[in-house]
Design an enzyme around this catalytic site. Structure first.
Site: not given
Ligand SMILES: [Mg+2]
Ligand SMILES: [Mg+2]
Lengths: 356, 356
Positions: B191, B247, B251
């Site tokens: 980001k 993470d 998922d």
């Molecule tokens: Mg956005």
């Molecule tokens: Mg996770």
């Protein structure tokens, strides 16, 4: 009742879709005893070209004394090489929200039955999805202290995620209020198993919930939520979450409906709220009367509902949009075989016909 | 070649699926001139019950002197009420990875043709998806300094996101190495438009890329990546990202294949790597010979490839799994009408038959 609207078309297709949404508002006004006073102002690249700054003082002052702000889209390749403090998004939208005290971004995501085949998810997964993501806008990692320092063998970069009880409390209350007008379910998304800010978020949310015994509160970890939005999106009514988690989840959720061209949004929490389509300025199709005006028209409906409590009028616009889609009218971004391709103005004409 | 494997079945279905994966390894060993020395040890809830601690010293020592660690699953409701410092996940898996110096989690996500109908995404969207997410495991927001302080009217909670050049460099190199053995494409997710740590991540990645001119590097913002994984997952080969983004994205990506029961994982970067299925201990079906052993069997294949460079043997196991699925054998979690329901042991029998 006369509503004073600050109209900021901005750049690219913003200039085309905003006037169309205003036509829809005009078309429905007298039926609900409303009248609108639209005052246009410059923002973004258009404002840079005219005044040297993407958020001129006159624009800001107009917004502050209006009943609502209605925005198109901001930015384009022409201004991408400007220094950061002049770039349309960072130097116009963020300060505008800040000055207006807007701390919550609201993004409904509804699967229009006629468009379901445009989604990458299967029909039975997406059909009936009607959720709303409420994202905290002013705190968290994006606004915390940042630093960079030289260490042995390289550098060390630091970002800081900060939330206070008051910041959490005010947005969580908005989420509970929104849920009351919907299906009465709030899912608070955090990462309370590892983050201290998430633990504060969760504790505060649980405390506030006591004031809303009619609303059901659940908690979900952000990684699980990213999974569940793909697995079974129908389970959600109102999702409330902090800034960065909301940034990720709203973008993910926007894909459920199949097209960004359908998604309205609102930034609320202050005296004057701001409404804009979730899509950007789309410079590639700007000026060609090709843009999908429906996200902007649906943003106008959100304005009627959230800022003016004209819920029936808002529902009527939403139903008109649905009817037009059911009749097979499509702009290029949502076009499928067997449907009728229309341009920006024609699509709006169809919506206005449905209101008659 | 004899490989010494530390075998940690753990809790719940871990105890059932791990022995099945070992049967598969035994079945393929002689054909590739391998032999295995399996040494079992306690971890998680099972270790708490026997020794009072979820990661006994003997277990840690065994792992450190083995060639690889093969883990089942950890935890269950029985141990959920323990104090945090004794809870299976936080007090066993994290310290184990730390002691072994494992800083990268590797999760391949491949759409098995026979299982595509189990995905919530449409067949044409998911078919041919074969991506790998490499997640940084030891830095970032989950491990930075945390604090909570009382302020006027409430509290203030702080988490800190820290990365150093060296931390980024080592995992990005692993990603480039992995891409070399695949389709030669790395997508680095950050980001960088708002986070200082992401800017360091991106600069470092661009610098390292010069050492891998045969690999194509692209960059993507995390919110866009969450959108693209739903919109067009086939575009990705290797995704590399920091801890929390990874993470969330792993998922989310795990849903593409339709079932967690199919997804292997590895934690690498140290001398001794750790392999485990992506699913948990599934206490609800434990002890019933119902669990899907395929994620664990595929984790054994990853061990052969990553730790022992036995690439052909790994491919043979993967092909056997695919063949069994194509023949219509299914455990309960992936069962569909018209398929043949088998239990944990039977599913493994079918895989071993294919190896013959
Ligand atoms: Mg956005
Ligand atoms: Mg996770």
């Amino acid at each position: 009742m006369t509503y004073r609207i600050a109209v900021l078309p901005g750049d690219g297709i913003g200039v085309e879709v905003v006037p169309q949404a205003l036509r829809v508002l005009e078309a429905i006004a007298s039926k609900y005893g409303m009248s609108f006073q639209f005052t246009e102002a410059l923002i973004g690249g258009a404002a840079i070209d005219a005044t040297g700054h993407p958020l001129p003082t006159e624009t800001l002052e107009l917004c502050q004394k209006s009943d609502a702000v209605f925005l198109g889209a901001i930015g384009g390749p022409k201004w991408d090489t400007l220094p950061v403090h002049l770039r349309p998004e960072g130097a116009a939208l963020l300060p505008l929200r800040k000055h207006l005290g807007l701390y919550a971004n609201v993004r409904p995501c509804r699967a229009f039955s006629a468009l379901i085949d445009a989604s990458t998810l299967k029909r039975d997964v997406i059909e009936g999805t009607d959720l709303l993501v409420m994202r905290e806008l002013t705190g968290g990692l994006y606004f915390g202290e940042k630093k960079r320092e030289t260490i042995e063998g390289g550098e060390r970069a630091v970002d800081t995620l900060v939330y206070t009880t008051a910041e959490v409390e005010r947005i969580v209350r908005l989420a509970f209020e929104a849920a009351r007008k919907r299906r009465g379910e709030v899912c608070s998304v955090d990462k309370a198993n590892v983050l201290e800010s998430s633990r504060l978020w969760r504790e505060t949310t649980m405390r506030i919930a006591a004031d809303y015994p009619d609303v059901t509160l659940t908690h979900m970890y952000v990684d699980n939520c990213a999974m569940q939005l793909v697995r079974y999106p129908k389970q959600f009514d109102v999702i409330v979450t902090e800034n960065m988690f909301g940034d990720i989840l709203t973008d993910q959720a926007s894909m459920l409906a199949g097209s960004l061209g359908m998604l309205p949004s609102a930034s609320i929490g202050g005296q004057v709220a701001l409404y804009e389509p979730a899509h950007g300025s789309a410079p590639d199709i700007a000026g060609q009367n090709k843009a999908n005006p429906l996200a902007t028209i649906l943003s106008a409906a959100m304005m009627l509902e959230y800022s003016f409590n004209q819920v029936e009028a808002a529902r009527e616009i939403e139903k008109a949009v649905e009817a037009v889609l059911n009749k097979g009218y499509r702009t290029g971004d949502i076009m499928e075989a067997g449907k009728t391709l229309v341009n920006t103005v024609e699509m709006t004409d169809r919506v206005i016909e449905e209101l008659a």
